[in-house]
Structure formats: C-alpha cells, structure tokens
Design a protein around this motif. Structure first.
Motif, PDB file in Angstrom:
ATOM      1  N   SER A   1     -27.353 -19.566   2.392  1.00 20.53           N
ATOM      2  CA  SER A   1     -26.357 -19.207   1.582  1.00 20.53           C
ATOM      3  C   SER A   1     -25.620 -20.249   1.225  1.00 20.53           C
ATOM      4  CB  SER A   1     -25.648 -17.921   1.909  1.00 20.53           C
ATOM      5  OG  SER A   1     -25.005 -18.396   3.346  1.00 20.53           O
TER       6      SER A   1
ATOM      7  N   LYS B   1     -22.398 -20.240   1.407  1.00 18.30           N
ATOM      8  CA  LYS B   1     -21.376 -20.216   2.279  1.00 18.30           C
ATOM      9  C   LYS B   1     -21.748 -20.936   3.535  1.00 18.30           C
ATOM     10  CE  LYS B   1     -20.740 -16.475   4.819  1.00 18.30           C
ATOM     11  NZ  LYS B   1     -20.424 -15.067   5.632  1.00 18.30           N
ATOM     12  N   ASP B   2     -23.000 -20.683   3.860  1.00 19.65           N
ATOM     13  CA  ASP B   2     -23.726 -21.150   5.240  1.00 19.65           C
ATOM     14  C   ASP B   2     -23.989 -22.691   4.919  1.00 19.65           C
ATOM     15  OD1 ASP B   2     -23.480 -18.946   6.617  1.00 19.65           O
ATOM     16  OD2 ASP B   2     -25.590 -18.762   6.559  1.00 19.65           O
TER      17      ASP B   2
END
Length: 181
Positions: A167, A169-170
């Motif tokens: 993702s 975010k990751d």
C-alpha cells in the motif's frame, strides 16, 4: 495442541492436533483455557480480522502503540504466507530481533504474537486468506509501523522487491532508527 516458543520471548507457534478421516479434516484452532494455561497469562480476544491477498502482497510491518497495543493469534486458512514478527519491547532479550515462519492451509499452524511486537505478512499464493484475533480494538490514532526493507532488520522476504505489492502507506513507513525504537 503443541505450543512451541520462538526465539522471541512470548511468541509461540501453535500446532493443532489434526483429525483426518474420509469425511475431511477437523481441528481446534483456539481453546481459551488451554491457550492461557500454555502461555501462563490471560488473553481476551475482542476482534477477529480477515485479509484476502493476491500473491506478492506485503502487509506490514504494523503495530499499535500504548494502551491500544494488540496481542494477535494469526493463521492462514487458504494459501500460504510468510509471517514476520519484530520484537519492539525494550526490556526483552530479543529486542530488535525478528522471527519469520511460513503459515499455510496445509500445515494449519498458528502464531501467537504478544503485545509490543510489529507484525507483517507476505502472501505467497493468490487468494491467501489470513485470519487473526486481536486482544484490543484497532485504534487509527495509535497505529504505527516500520518499513518492510529496514536495513537494520535485514528481513529476507523471499520474493524480490520489484515483485512486492505494498500500500502507499506501507511504502513510506519509517525505519526503526527513525522511530527511535
């Protein structure tokens, strides 16, 4: 069930007793009394989560901070995943060390992850179904993580980085040094 402590204190591999016959397979994946007796502590699971991922999806390394920290009991019920745990407990003999294990629908193993550890997994097959119990509710304000390719952790994810699916975010999680853990 057989409980095997990993090199991370308090983190256990759980091998259930399997009962096969011509009808199929049966096993107990969780029994509160036995579980707490083996761990030597009380754990009250309050939330179950299910993640379905295609091959190459890496979710993690995640953890919850403070009073929202979570212990987890994880299992793959379809497919196969590489599961990774990092000990973030400063007073632990395994502080900043990681442990990894393959979990699959074929071996039916579970992994108990105590509070104070970061966790992530990589789907090694399409439609990998990863299920887990948590002993605390998810709290967005308390979520945190460590970048999957942290140089100091040096985790071998078994799939080349160009084939991993993460993702947004990751992909921007901090390193352990940046978190000052």
């Amino acid at each position: 069930m057989k409980y095997i402590e990993t090199k991370l204190k308090g983190c256990f591999i759980i091998e259930p007793s399997l009962f096969n016959d011509d009808r199929g397979l049966f096993y107990e994946s969780y029994k509160k009394v036995e579980f707490e007796d083996q761990l030597g502590e009380r754990v009250d699971f309050v939330q179950d989560n299910v993640s379905i991922s295609k091959k190459g999806v890496l979710r993690g390394l995640h953890f919850q901070n403070g009073i929202h920290a979570q212990a987890k009991l994880v299992q793959v019920i379809k497919g196969e995943a590489l599961d990774v745990v990092v000990d973030l407990r400063k007073n632990s003999p395994s502080y900043k060390k990681h442990f990894k294990i393959r979990l699959s629908e074929n071996d039916h193993k579970l992994l108990f992850i105590p509070k104070g550890m970061a966790h992530g997994f990589l789907a090694l097959e399409d439609n990998t179904v990863f299920v887990y119990k948590c002993d605390n509710y998810y709290d967005k304000a308390s979520e945190a993580g460590i970048i999957y390719n942290d140089i100091d952790l040096n985790i071998d994810w078994v799939i080349s980085a160009d084939k991993l699916i993460l993702s947004k975010k990751d992909l921007v999680l901090p390193t352990m040094k940046d978190l000052n853990i």
